[in-house]
Design a protein around this motif. Structure first.
Motif, PDB file in Angstrom:
ATOM      1  N   ALA A  90    -154.962  13.291 -47.023  1.00 39.47           N
ATOM      2  CA  ALA A  90    -153.641  13.543 -46.429  1.00 39.47           C
ATOM      3  C   ALA A  90    -152.773  14.382 -47.359  1.00 39.47           C
ATOM      4  N   SER A 118    -150.716  13.755 -38.945  1.00 35.79           N
ATOM      5  CA  SER A 118    -150.666  12.443 -38.300  1.00 35.79           C
ATOM      6  C   SER A 118    -151.765  12.302 -37.260  1.00 35.79           C
ATOM      7  N   LYS A 119    -151.987  13.345 -36.488  1.00 29.35           N
ATOM      8  CA  LYS A 119    -153.030  13.305 -35.453  1.00 29.35           C
ATOM      9  C   LYS A 119    -154.407  13.238 -36.089  1.00 29.35           C
ATOM     10  N   HIS A 133    -152.864   8.166 -36.870  1.00 26.11           N
ATOM     11  CA  HIS A 133    -151.776   7.193 -36.916  1.00 26.11           C
ATOM     12  C   HIS A 133    -151.218   7.009 -35.514  1.00 26.11           C
ATOM     13  N   THR A 152    -148.140   6.447 -34.646  1.00 24.26           N
ATOM     14  CA  THR A 152    -146.869   7.156 -34.485  1.00 24.26           C
ATOM     15  C   THR A 152    -146.670   8.113 -35.646  1.00 24.26           C
ATOM     16  N   LEU A 153    -145.865   9.137 -35.398  1.00 25.25           N
ATOM     17  CA  LEU A 153    -145.539  10.092 -36.454  1.00 25.25           C
ATOM     18  C   LEU A 153    -144.737   9.421 -37.565  1.00 25.25           C
ATOM     19  N   THR A 198    -146.811   8.212 -40.515  1.00 25.06           N
ATOM     20  CA  THR A 198    -147.197   9.284 -41.436  1.00 25.06           C
ATOM     21  C   THR A 198    -146.050   9.648 -42.363  1.00 25.06           C
TER      22      THR A 198
END
Length: 344
Positions: A273, A287-288, A292, A294-295, A298
């Motif tokens: 990451a 994030s995708k 995860h 939700t954003l 992240t």
């Protein structure tokens, strides 16, 4: 007693805290992940029952919980451990309140503040590349390819150890996360589905990750020339899953050979990451990729790494304003007034 009867609360004075906690654990076993249940059970049997087990459930008071917390702090017990134990008691007693067995939760306001998580150690791109090169040159084994795929995809430890060939689509350069491997109390191994819907998703494969999977496919096909790729992608020679602790030990052993910072298996995900963020990959894409839910997750995890991106954003904003200001300054006053009247 009359007030409790009117409210529908029934406090059974024969129920001890110990019997209630074991009853609560039995009910939770059906709905909790094995590792989560094992953590609750450890808190109940090791700490809560010895401390409060003989007390009648209706007689438990906030002062009893507060005294236990103070005693644990006095003997130097870890803040995370104390927080986890009292949180478990609060969760159990919330169930007692919801089922009308207690009027109020005596542990509701006794949980100490949650300790801040320590910042994760991540490798730099140079350190990650050196580690992968060291594996390829000195080991050239399944673990080297496993670490390559982990760093190339950001997969979680349990996901990579539970990856089956049936979920790998080499022609499409993708794999699908369908299972995760959990080690219960560092002992028994258990396959289960990922906890969230977001985790069950497709992952794109880079050329490096593809090469690692092709190497493993060739090795397994050579061992079973008349068969087909099936079972686990990364496994012991007999096909059984790799033990997470052994993989962690190997990671640290091989990293120590290069004097790299000591990290855990989950830190490989954080390293992936951090490299993506350093390469200015949009945080929504990061994030995708990490899957995860939700954003916000992240951003909470990696917000400290977004400083450069934030600097670039405000610099770009200032540049846009400067360009607009220069364009307005170059125009005659009459045309500027006409422009704003038209916009209005």
């Amino acid at each position: 007693m009359l007030n409790d009867e009117l409210r529908g609360v029934y406090e059974d004075r024969r129920t001890t805290v110990a019997s209630f906690l074991r009853e609560w654990l039995a009910a939770k076993k059906e709905v909790l992940a094995p590792n989560t249940y094992a953590g609750y059970e450890d808190c109940v049997e090791r700490d809560l029952i010895p401390a409060f087990g003989q007390c009648r459930l209706p007689d438990l008071r906030p002062k009893h919980v507060g005294a236990w917390v103070a005693a644990q702090r006095k003997v130097g017990r870890g803040r995370v451990t104390v927080y986890r134990v009292v949180s478990t008691l609060r969760n159990a007693l919330n169930h007692a309140v919801r089922t009308w067995r207690l009027r109020y939760n005596p542990a509701k306001h006794s949980v100490p503040p949650k300790p801040r998580a320590a910042e994760r150690t991540c490798w730099t791109p140079d350190e990650a590349a050196a580690f992968l090169r060291h594996n390829a040159e000195h080991y050239a084994d399944r673990l080297g390819d496993l670490f390559e795929v982990m760093l190339g995809t950001g997969m979680r430890r349990g996901e990579i150890l539970a990856l089956h060939w049936s979920d790998v689509h080499l022609m499409d350069h993708k794999l699908y996360v369908r299972w995760t491997l959990a080690a219960v109390n560092n002992n028994g191994l258990l396959f289960r589905e990922p906890k969230t819907e977001a985790s069950r998703a497709w992952i794109s494969l880079s050329p490096r990750a593809m090469a690692a999977l092709h190497r493993q496919a060739a090795i397994q096909m050579a061992a079973h020339p008349e068969g087909r790729l099936e079972g686990l992608v990364f496994a012991n020679p007999d096909g059984s899953p790799l033990r997470p602790q052994w993989v962690l030990d190997q990671l640290r052993k091989r990293a120590a050979e290069l004097d790299l910072p000591r990290i855990g298996l989950h830190d490989l995900r954080h390293t992936a990451a951090s490299i993506m963020i350093a390469e200015n990959v949009p945080v929504a894409v990061v994030s995708k990729t990490l899957r995860h839910s939700t954003l916000a997750i992240t951003i909470n995890l990696y917000g400290h790494l977004l400083k450069d991106s934030a600097d670039e954003a405000v610099t770009a904003l200032a540049s846009a304003l400067d360009r607009a200001d220069a364009e307005v300054a170059d125009q005659p006053a009459s045309s500027v007034d006409h422009h704003f009247r038209k916009a209005a």
